[in-house]
Design a protein around this motif. Structure first.
Motif, PDB file in Angstrom:
ATOM      1  N   GLU A  16      -8.066   0.539   7.194  1.00 40.02           N
ATOM      2  CA  GLU A  16      -7.364   0.920   8.424  1.00 40.02           C
ATOM      3  C   GLU A  16      -6.113   1.741   8.086  1.00 40.02           C
ATOM      4  O   GLU A  16      -5.820   2.747   8.741  1.00 40.02           O
ATOM      5  CB  GLU A  16      -6.987  -0.338   9.210  1.00 40.02           C
ATOM      6  N   ALA A  17      -5.394   1.335   7.040  1.00 40.89           N
ATOM      7  CA  ALA A  17      -4.198   2.072   6.616  1.00 40.89           C
ATOM      8  C   ALA A  17      -4.573   3.478   6.152  1.00 40.89           C
ATOM      9  O   ALA A  17      -3.899   4.454   6.499  1.00 40.89           O
ATOM     10  CB  ALA A  17      -3.482   1.308   5.505  1.00 40.89           C
ATOM     11  N   VAL A  18      -5.664   3.575   5.390  1.00 41.31           N
ATOM     12  CA  VAL A  18      -6.124   4.880   4.903  1.00 41.31           C
ATOM     13  C   VAL A  18      -6.458   5.787   6.084  1.00 41.31           C
ATOM     14  O   VAL A  18      -6.044   6.951   6.124  1.00 41.31           O
ATOM     15  CB  VAL A  18      -7.330   4.725   3.949  1.00 41.31           C
ATOM     16  N   GLU A  19      -7.204   5.277   7.042  1.00 44.85           N
ATOM     17  CA  GLU A  19      -7.585   6.072   8.216  1.00 44.85           C
ATOM     18  C   GLU A  19      -6.358   6.542   8.997  1.00 44.85           C
ATOM     19  O   GLU A  19      -6.304   7.687   9.448  1.00 44.85           O
ATOM     20  CB  GLU A  19      -8.541   5.290   9.115  1.00 44.85           C
ATOM     21  N   MET A  39      -8.545  11.155  -3.028  1.00 45.84           N
ATOM     22  CA  MET A  39      -7.980   9.843  -3.342  1.00 45.84           C
ATOM     23  C   MET A  39      -8.207   8.787  -2.257  1.00 45.84           C
ATOM     24  O   MET A  39      -7.938   7.614  -2.478  1.00 45.84           O
ATOM     25  CB  MET A  39      -6.479   9.986  -3.603  1.00 45.84           C
ATOM     26  N   LYS A  40      -8.728   9.177  -1.120  1.00 51.58           N
ATOM     27  CA  LYS A  40      -8.837   8.252   0.008  1.00 51.58           C
ATOM     28  C   LYS A  40      -9.698   7.028  -0.289  1.00 51.58           C
ATOM     29  O   LYS A  40      -9.525   5.982   0.329  1.00 51.58           O
ATOM     30  CB  LYS A  40      -9.358   8.973   1.240  1.00 51.58           C
ATOM     31  N   ASP A  41     -10.611   7.114  -1.243  1.00 46.87           N
ATOM     32  CA  ASP A  41     -11.473   5.987  -1.585  1.00 46.87           C
ATOM     33  C   ASP A  41     -10.848   5.049  -2.618  1.00 46.87           C
ATOM     34  O   ASP A  41     -11.509   4.140  -3.109  1.00 46.87           O
ATOM     35  CB  ASP A  41     -12.826   6.502  -2.089  1.00 46.87           C
ATOM     36  N   MET A  42      -9.594   5.305  -2.957  1.00 37.71           N
ATOM     37  CA  MET A  42      -8.849   4.452  -3.890  1.00 37.71           C
ATOM     38  C   MET A  42      -7.586   3.959  -3.190  1.00 37.71           C
ATOM     39  O   MET A  42      -6.482   4.399  -3.491  1.00 37.71           O
ATOM     40  CB  MET A  42      -8.479   5.249  -5.143  1.00 37.71           C
ATOM     41  N   PRO A  43      -7.732   3.052  -2.218  1.00 37.93           N
ATOM     42  CA  PRO A  43      -6.596   2.669  -1.379  1.00 37.93           C
ATOM     43  C   PRO A  43      -5.378   2.164  -2.147  1.00 37.93           C
ATOM     44  O   PRO A  43      -4.247   2.411  -1.739  1.00 37.93           O
ATOM     45  CB  PRO A  43      -7.149   1.582  -0.456  1.00 37.93           C
ATOM     46  N   GLU A  44      -5.583   1.487  -3.272  1.00 39.39           N
ATOM     47  CA  GLU A  44      -4.451   0.950  -4.030  1.00 39.39           C
ATOM     48  C   GLU A  44      -3.554   2.054  -4.575  1.00 39.39           C
ATOM     49  O   GLU A  44      -2.350   1.875  -4.731  1.00 39.39           O
ATOM     50  CB  GLU A  44      -4.930   0.027  -5.156  1.00 39.39           C
ATOM     51  N   PHE A  46      -3.928   5.489  -3.270  1.00 37.57           N
ATOM     52  CA  PHE A  46      -3.746   6.388  -2.134  1.00 37.57           C
ATOM     53  C   PHE A  46      -2.587   5.957  -1.227  1.00 37.57           C
ATOM     54  O   PHE A  46      -1.720   6.766  -0.898  1.00 37.57           O
ATOM     55  CB  PHE A  46      -5.054   6.452  -1.327  1.00 37.57           C
ATOM     56  N   ILE A  47      -2.566   4.700  -0.824  1.00 35.94           N
ATOM     57  CA  ILE A  47      -1.559   4.245   0.144  1.00 35.94           C
ATOM     58  C   ILE A  47      -0.153   4.371  -0.428  1.00 35.94           C
ATOM     59  O   ILE A  47       0.742   4.920   0.218  1.00 35.94           O
ATOM     60  CB  ILE A  47      -1.866   2.806   0.621  1.00 35.94           C
ATOM     61  N   SER A  48       0.046   3.911  -1.665  1.00 36.74           N
ATOM     62  CA  SER A  48       1.393   4.000  -2.243  1.00 36.74           C
ATOM     63  C   SER A  48       1.817   5.452  -2.456  1.00 36.74           C
ATOM     64  O   SER A  48       2.965   5.818  -2.195  1.00 36.74           O
ATOM     65  CB  SER A  48       1.480   3.213  -3.555  1.00 36.74           C
ATOM     66  N   ARG A  49       0.884   6.289  -2.896  1.00 37.32           N
ATOM     67  CA  ARG A  49       1.204   7.710  -3.092  1.00 37.32           C
ATOM     68  C   ARG A  49       1.561   8.376  -1.764  1.00 37.32           C
ATOM     69  O   ARG A  49       2.510   9.143  -1.679  1.00 37.32           O
ATOM     70  CB  ARG A  49       0.030   8.450  -3.738  1.00 37.32           C
ATOM     71  N   MET A  50       0.791   8.082  -0.740  1.00 35.79           N
ATOM     72  CA  MET A  50       1.032   8.718   0.549  1.00 35.79           C
ATOM     73  C   MET A  50       2.316   8.220   1.209  1.00 35.79           C
ATOM     74  O   MET A  50       2.999   8.977   1.891  1.00 35.79           O
ATOM     75  CB  MET A  50      -0.168   8.529   1.472  1.00 35.79           C
ATOM     76  N   ILE A  51       2.673   6.960   0.995  1.00 40.71           N
ATOM     77  CA  ILE A  51       3.965   6.467   1.498  1.00 40.71           C
ATOM     78  C   ILE A  51       5.086   7.275   0.848  1.00 40.71           C
ATOM     79  O   ILE A  51       5.995   7.757   1.512  1.00 40.71           O
ATOM     80  CB  ILE A  51       4.127   4.953   1.239  1.00 40.71           C
TER      81      ILE A  51
END
Length: 155
Positions: A16-19, A39-44, A46-51
């Motif tokens: 949900e966070a990725v979406e 990177m979207k399929d690597m949430p661990e 992806f999420i920190s990088r995108m933040i």
């Protein structure tokens, strides 16, 4: 990125966070850049990088989005990253940045890049010739490649 928004994002399920992040990137950029999509399929990761990236690239309080894109264009030009450059040019164009403004940022990058090459090159030349003139023999190894920078003795 506001801390409250970061906490909300981290409280969500990874998918949900990725979406949510992808939707926000597409809304802001008009597209999803290759690296983001990859990177979207690597949430661990992806999420920190995108933040982090959102905090730096998209949620500045001190710089407007056009300035951020012009800086991004200059850096991508200097680093010769064609893919990043094209992405940031498209985003800048969508933001209303003129072709001339974009070209100016490329010219600035070119000038700084050229100066960096000249600074490094002339310092190395000057150092070797100055040491040689003063009879100094250097026996230091390069910190990157560990090759000895000592000049060979002339016969």
């Amino acid at each position: 990125m506001e801390l409250e928004k970061i906490k909300e994002l981290l409280d969500k399920e990874p998918e949900e966070a990725v979406e949510e992040i992808l939707a926000d990137v597409e809304k802001r950029y008009g597209e999803i850049p290759y690296i983001t999509n990859f990177m979207k399929d690597m949430p661990e990761i992806f999420i920190s990088r995108m933040i982090y990236e959102n905090s730096v690239m998209r949620e500045f309080k001190r710089m407007d989005p056009k300035t951020v894109e012009l800086i991004s264009i200059a850096v991508a030009s200097a680093l010769r990253c064609e893919h990043c450059l094209k992405t940031h040019v498209r985003v800048a164009k969508r933001l209303g940045v003129s072709k001339e403004e974009i070209f100016d940022s490329v010219l600035i990058a070119s000038s700084v890049s050229t100066a960096a090459v000249l600074a490094e090159g002339t310092r190395s030349v000057d150092s070797v010739f100055t040491d040689e003139e003063q009879g100094i023999t250097s026996s230091s190894n390069c910190s990157i490649c560990n090759i000895n920078s000592e000049l060979p003795e002339e016969d």
